[in-house]
Design an enzyme around this catalytic site. Structure first.
Site, PDB file in Angstrom:
ATOM      1  N   ARG A  16     -32.420 -22.080  -6.279  1.00  0.00           N
ATOM      2  CA  ARG A  16     -31.804 -21.489  -7.461  1.00  0.00           C
ATOM      3  C   ARG A  16     -31.348 -22.540  -8.476  1.00  0.00           C
ATOM      4  O   ARG A  16     -31.060 -22.200  -9.624  1.00  0.00           O
ATOM      5  CB  ARG A  16     -30.618 -20.614  -7.051  1.00  0.00           C
ATOM      6  N   ARG A 319     -19.500 -49.313 -23.148  1.00  0.00           N
ATOM      7  CA  ARG A 319     -20.637 -49.122 -22.262  1.00  0.00           C
ATOM      8  C   ARG A 319     -20.517 -50.049 -21.046  1.00  0.00           C
ATOM      9  O   ARG A 319     -19.642 -50.911 -20.992  1.00  0.00           O
ATOM     10  CB  ARG A 319     -21.927 -49.375 -23.041  1.00  0.00           C
ATOM     11  N   ARG A 426     -25.136 -67.246 -47.594  1.00  0.00           N
ATOM     12  CA  ARG A 426     -25.115 -66.231 -48.633  1.00  0.00           C
ATOM     13  C   ARG A 426     -25.952 -66.718 -49.801  1.00  0.00           C
ATOM     14  O   ARG A 426     -25.834 -67.867 -50.231  1.00  0.00           O
ATOM     15  CB  ARG A 426     -23.661 -66.006 -49.066  1.00  0.00           C
TER      16      ARG A 426
END
Length: 452
Positions: A16, A319, A426
């Protein structure tokens, strides 16, 4: 010390459940049902003077189940001919002394205190057979315990063999038995498949014991402990009850759950004292939380450790392998995997830290990511103590940022940064005065020309 041989019946296919997985391997609170039974029995052995030997009866081709119950013994019931037949298969593994405790593997809510009560009742009653009885809210699907005029147990009749008037009997068979080890083989030898199912019913040992003039007693146990899982719907019911138990235990042990019904635990979650857990927090397996930790709403933790005084969330994800140090902060929409954060380190906004070691007192700016995967291998990022990582920084592993170093916002760091250095990667700023207005004017002109 008394010897208890615990025989767990777990050979059922669980059709089931509509699953290729053995029924008792389906999880409750992130732990297979069979493991709940195994670990509960191990706890009984640790907490009492009983020496517990565990034997699990499994079906053929169930390697995952065999591994799950290891190092305890297993026997295989190649032909599924009923519960009595299953116990017969375990006879070669049973010592001839002590008692045999027979349990089912799909009832993961069974508690150690209930098992202890069954063993004690068998001992004090000096019975050959002790039956665990219970009163379900709806007595459907269970065998009924039949009493004689003197109130003693005479037999157990499975539901499919009940006469219509017997279906009103409220006292049911739990499937849990305690039997004297020297008596059980003789009772099993009398079993026959003369019933509606054509099976060897374990419950028939009661009638055979009575016929032999042996004492049969019963102990009524909480219906909740007996709940078995035979379908996904029943699994959900049992999960709900298990979660309620874990919530109650967490609060009893000194944690505050701001909205208990929205907090979900794994069976092995460990919370310290004065922990505050916000709404809709989910604990997966293998989470340990120290004292005075705050976990804000909508956070998810799995395979992680959080040291005392840390603050997690809201909307944080820890995690497996995440180790958050004392007093550290993990803020909203921050994900940590296989990484350590030292004491007092902070990653408060929109950050991914994977395969990294972040030093004590460091500050990880919003939008920072550790680029830990090159498509083939994982690499580690190390950030020293007291370092400052500016917002929107990409740390391309393997890379090390030294103690006290400062990385300017928007940088992509591909080489090691020495301690106390400033690193900025940058492009130069280019400005053209009035260019924006000219750009808009040209676009409007083009749009107007298309309409014409």
């Amino acid at each position: 010390m008394s010897l208890v041989t615990a025989v767990i019946l777990a050979a059922g296919l669980g059709t089931r459940m509509k699953s290729s997985m053995p029924k008792v391997m389906h999880p409750i609170a992130h732990r297979p049902m069979i493991r709940h039974i195994i670990e509960m029995l191990e706890a009984v052995g640790e907490q009492t003077d009983h020496a517990i030997k565990i034997v699990t009866v499994i079906g053929p081709d169930m390697p995952s189940l065999e591994a799950a119950v290891a190092p305890h013994a297993t026997v295989i019931q190649h032909e599924r001919r009923g519960t009595g037949h299953a116990v017969q298969m375990a006879l070669p593994k049973m010592p001839a002394e002590g008692v045999v405790l027979i349990l089912v593997g799909d009832a993961p809510l069974l508690r150690a205190e209930t098992v202890q009560a069954l063993l004690e009742a068998h001992h004090t009653s000096k019975s050959a057979v002790l039956v665990g009885s219970f009163r379900p809210p709806l007595a459907t699907g269970f065998g009924r315990i039949i009493h004689g005029a003197d109130g003693t147990v005479r037999r157990i009749i499975e539901e499919k063999d009940l006469a219509p008037e017997q279906k009103a009997i409220p006292l049911c068979n739990s499937g849990f038995f305690v039997v004297a080890a020297e008596t059980l083989p003789k009772l099993l030898a009398h079993l026959t498949p003369s019933n509606a199912q054509g099976e060897f019913y374990l419950t028939d040992i009661v009638e055979h014991a009575v016929s032999a003039g042996l004492s049969v007693r019963e102990l009524e146990i909480p219906a909740e402990d007996v709940l078995a899982v035979n379908s996904r719907a029943e699994q959900a019911i049992v999960e709900r009850i298990a979660q309620d138990r874990y919530r109650a235990a967490a609060m009893a042990n000194g944690a505050t759950l701001l909205d208990p019904q929205t907090v979900y635990f794994a069976a092995d979650t460990k919370l310290g004292r004065d922990v505050i857990v916000g709404q809709n927090v989910v604990f997966g397996p293998a989470v340990t939380v120290g004292d005075n930790v705050t976990i804000h709403a909508f956070s998810h933790l799995e395979g992680a450790s959080v040291a005392a005084g840390a603050i997690i969330g809201p909307y944080a994800r820890l995690r497996p392998g995440a180790a958050i140090g004392e007093g550290a902060h993990i803020g909203n929409f921050v994900e940590v995997k296989n990484s350590t954060l030292g004491a007092g380190a902070k990653a408060n906004h929109l950050t991914y830290l994977g395969d990294a070691d972040i030093g004590a007192g460091s500050n990880i700016g919003a939008g920072t990511i550790t680029c830990n995967y090159d498509g083939i291998n994982k690499h580690r990022t190390i950030v020293g103590a007291g370092a400052f990582i500016g917002s929107n920084t990409a740390l391309v592993a393997p890379v090390t940022v030294g103690d006290g170093a400062l990385v300017g916002a928007g940088s992509t760091i591909t080489k090691d940064v020495p301690a106390d250095a400033i690193a900025v990667v940058r492009g130069p700023l280019t400005q053209k005065e009035g260019a924006a207005a000219r750009f808009r004017d040209s676009r409007r002109a083009m749009k107007a020309k298309k309409k014409d």
